[in-house]
Design an enzyme around this catalytic site. Structure first.
Site, PDB file in Angstrom:
ATOM      1  N   GLN A 238      -4.521 -16.408   3.258  1.00  0.00           N
ATOM      2  CA  GLN A 238      -3.947 -16.445   4.608  1.00  0.00           C
ATOM      3  C   GLN A 238      -5.043 -16.319   5.673  1.00  0.00           C
ATOM      4  O   GLN A 238      -5.076 -17.065   6.657  1.00  0.00           O
ATOM      5  CB  GLN A 238      -2.949 -15.289   4.737  1.00  0.00           C
ATOM      6  CG  GLN A 238      -2.480 -14.992   6.144  1.00  0.00           C
ATOM      7  CD  GLN A 238      -1.428 -13.890   6.154  1.00  0.00           C
ATOM      8  OE1 GLN A 238      -0.298 -14.126   5.792  1.00  0.00           O
ATOM      9  NE2 GLN A 238      -1.807 -12.696   6.564  1.00  0.00           N
TER      10      GLN A 238
ATOM     11  N   SER B 160       3.555  -3.596   1.018  1.00  0.00           N
ATOM     12  CA  SER B 160       4.950  -3.216   1.292  1.00  0.00           C
ATOM     13  C   SER B 160       5.811  -3.488   0.073  1.00  0.00           C
ATOM     14  O   SER B 160       6.825  -2.832  -0.146  1.00  0.00           O
ATOM     15  CB  SER B 160       5.480  -4.001   2.497  1.00  0.00           C
ATOM     16  OG  SER B 160       4.619  -3.841   3.596  1.00  0.00           O
TER      17      SER B 160
ATOM     18  N   MET C 292       4.623  -7.570   9.005  1.00  0.00           N
ATOM     19  CA  MET C 292       6.057  -7.709   8.734  1.00  0.00           C
ATOM     20  C   MET C 292       6.690  -6.322   8.614  1.00  0.00           C
ATOM     21  O   MET C 292       7.791  -6.173   8.084  1.00  0.00           O
ATOM     22  CB  MET C 292       6.285  -8.514   7.462  1.00  0.00           C
ATOM     23  CG  MET C 292       5.769  -9.951   7.596  1.00  0.00           C
ATOM     24  SD  MET C 292       6.574 -11.108   6.495  1.00  0.00           S
ATOM     25  CE  MET C 292       6.205 -10.409   4.910  1.00  0.00           C
TER      26      MET C 292
ATOM     27  N   LEU D  93       5.175  -0.365   7.414  1.00  0.00           N
ATOM     28  CA  LEU D  93       3.742  -0.131   7.578  1.00  0.00           C
ATOM     29  C   LEU D  93       3.228   0.959   6.640  1.00  0.00           C
ATOM     30  O   LEU D  93       3.894   1.952   6.399  1.00  0.00           O
ATOM     31  CB  LEU D  93       3.443   0.256   9.030  1.00  0.00           C
ATOM     32  CG  LEU D  93       3.846  -0.783  10.090  1.00  0.00           C
ATOM     33  CD1 LEU D  93       3.434  -0.311  11.487  1.00  0.00           C
ATOM     34  CD2 LEU D  93       3.253  -2.156   9.792  1.00  0.00           C
ATOM     35  N   HIS D  94       2.027   0.730   6.122  1.00  0.00           N
ATOM     36  CA  HIS D  94       1.371   1.682   5.231  1.00  0.00           C
ATOM     37  C   HIS D  94      -0.094   1.800   5.657  1.00  0.00           C
ATOM     38  O   HIS D  94      -0.500   1.213   6.678  1.00  0.00           O
ATOM     39  CB  HIS D  94       1.516   1.246   3.771  1.00  0.00           C
ATOM     40  CG  HIS D  94       1.115  -0.186   3.517  1.00  0.00           C
ATOM     41  ND1 HIS D  94      -0.161  -0.663   3.720  1.00  0.00           N
ATOM     42  CD2 HIS D  94       1.837  -1.257   3.103  1.00  0.00           C
ATOM     43  CE1 HIS D  94      -0.215  -1.942   3.418  1.00  0.00           C
ATOM     44  NE2 HIS D  94       0.996  -2.333   3.052  1.00  0.00           N
TER      45      HIS D  94
ATOM     46  N   HIS E 208      -2.008  -1.405   6.658  1.00  0.00           N
ATOM     47  CA  HIS E 208      -1.763  -1.849   8.040  1.00  0.00           C
ATOM     48  C   HIS E 208      -2.483  -0.915   9.026  1.00  0.00           C
ATOM     49  O   HIS E 208      -3.048  -1.358  10.015  1.00  0.00           O
ATOM     50  CB  HIS E 208      -0.269  -1.809   8.362  1.00  0.00           C
ATOM     51  CG  HIS E 208       0.588  -2.696   7.517  1.00  0.00           C
ATOM     52  ND1 HIS E 208       1.460  -2.210   6.589  1.00  0.00           N
ATOM     53  CD2 HIS E 208       0.720  -4.052   7.475  1.00  0.00           C
ATOM     54  CE1 HIS E 208       2.105  -3.210   6.004  1.00  0.00           C
ATOM     55  NE2 HIS E 208       1.664  -4.343   6.514  1.00  0.00           N
TER      56      HIS E 208
ATOM     57  N   GLN F 267      -7.967  -8.577   4.243  1.00  0.00           N
ATOM     58  CA  GLN F 267      -8.451  -9.403   3.126  1.00  0.00           C
ATOM     59  C   GLN F 267      -7.484  -9.356   1.943  1.00  0.00           C
ATOM     60  O   GLN F 267      -7.596 -10.129   1.010  1.00  0.00           O
ATOM     61  CB  GLN F 267      -9.841  -8.924   2.684  1.00  0.00           C
ATOM     62  CG  GLN F 267     -10.918  -9.251   3.699  1.00  0.00           C
ATOM     63  CD  GLN F 267     -12.174  -8.428   3.520  1.00  0.00           C
ATOM     64  OE1 GLN F 267     -12.401  -7.835   2.472  1.00  0.00           O
ATOM     65  NE2 GLN F 267     -12.989  -8.376   4.566  1.00  0.00           N
TER      66      GLN F 267
END
Ligand code: AMP
Length: 286
Positions: free
Chosen positions: A159, A192, A29, A32-33, A36, A154
């Site tokens: 999810q 995020s 989504m 980004l960090h 990601h 993870q």
């Protein structure tokens, strides 16, 4: 290359497939960090081509959730992707994905609903319809990108388990790659949503990883009664923490555990101020 339309992505993917190249997909989504980035790096290493999708998916947010204020940083995201060797950043609009009205409109009516047993617990319990939105958008992304591999963190373990189940149940031809949680040195899992925390709340947020690590230490010392393990959390909670759940569940099917073992994943969700944070740990991992 930033692409905004499904047609452009399809065209490029068709070209790659013709050349026999493997394709990796990292659904995100945005904002980004390094968490990601770890998924992106895995994909770039494993696949000939990598697509990162950046889409704040409206149908996975509840009416009182943070859809409008969710951080959107496409320029910075694209720069990070470029430096990481990503081939396509797919950043569609909600209209491109769901049509004009996109929710409750006749343009979009077909949802992928995961099994009740997987969603009546943990995040699914408080976020009604959340995993319907997740499964639907991930399914659409799989159909658009047709990846050979898709990379999931993870950090969102429920999810990941639900998506594996969907892929298996619907015979979707993609291999799901599970990637470990990336944390700050303090232990805080990157997210995020950490951007919403003020310095004091960020300090308070360390309780999540401290609780999980402490439970793991107790488990490693031989404590397996999950009620006893649960009780070790109280020492880390203050009035600033609103505990939503601390659950011990089987790593593969989310069945509740009364006696912990190496396949037990401990899941936690805590609200600090208005910010809801999640984390988890697998008791068998080193
Ligand atoms: P999001 O943008 O929050 O939807 O996340 C996109 C993907 O990145 C999901 O598969 C997340 O599980 C994964 N992810 C987010 N944070 C982390 C983290 N700290 N470590 C590993 N993966 C993460």
């Amino acid at each position: 290359m930033i692409l905004h339309t499904i047609a452009e992505v399809r065209e490029q993917i068709k070209e790659w497939k013709k050349q026999g190249l493997s394709v990796g997909l990292v659904p995100t989504m945005g904002a980004l960090h390094a968490g990601h980035k770890s998924l992106i790096d895995k994909s770039v290493e494993k696949c000939d081509r990598t697509v990162v999708s950046v889409f704040v998916n409206p149908i996975q947010f509840g009416p009182s959730e943070d859809l409008d204020k969710y951080p959107r940083t496409l320029d910075a995201d694209a720069e990070m992707c470029k430096n990481a060797g990503v081939d396509i950043v797919f950043a569609p609009s909600p209209k491109e994905m769901y049509g004009e009205g996109h929710i409750m409109s006749n343009d979009f009516l077909t949802y992928v609903i995961p099994p009740y047993f997987y969603v009546d617990k943990l995040c699914g319990k408080s976020r009604i319809g959340h995993f319907d939105g997740v499964c639907t958008v991930v399914n659409k992304l799989f159909n658009i990108v047709q990846p050979d591999f898709a990379f999931f963190g993870q950090k969102d373990a429920q999810q990941l388990i639900i998506i594996r189940k969907m892929v298996n149940d619907l015979n979707i031809p993609v291999e799901i790659i599970s990637c470990p949680i990336v944390r700050e040195e303090s232990g805080l899992a990157l997210s995020s949503r950490n951007k919403y925390l003020n310095p004091q709340e960020k300090e308070q947020a360390l309780a999540l990883s401290k609780i999980l690590y402490n439970i793991k230490v107790c488990y490693d010392k031989g404590v397996t009664d999950t009620r006893a393990l649960f009780e070790t959390a109280y020492g880390f909670l203050t009035p600033a923490h609103s505990l939503e759940y601390l659950d011990f569940r089987d790593e593969n099917d989310l069945e509740e555990k009364t006696v912990a073992d190496d396949n037990t994943r401990v899941f936690i969700a805590v609200k600090i101020g208005n910010v809801r944070l999640i984390d988890n740990i697998l008791l068998g991992e080193n």
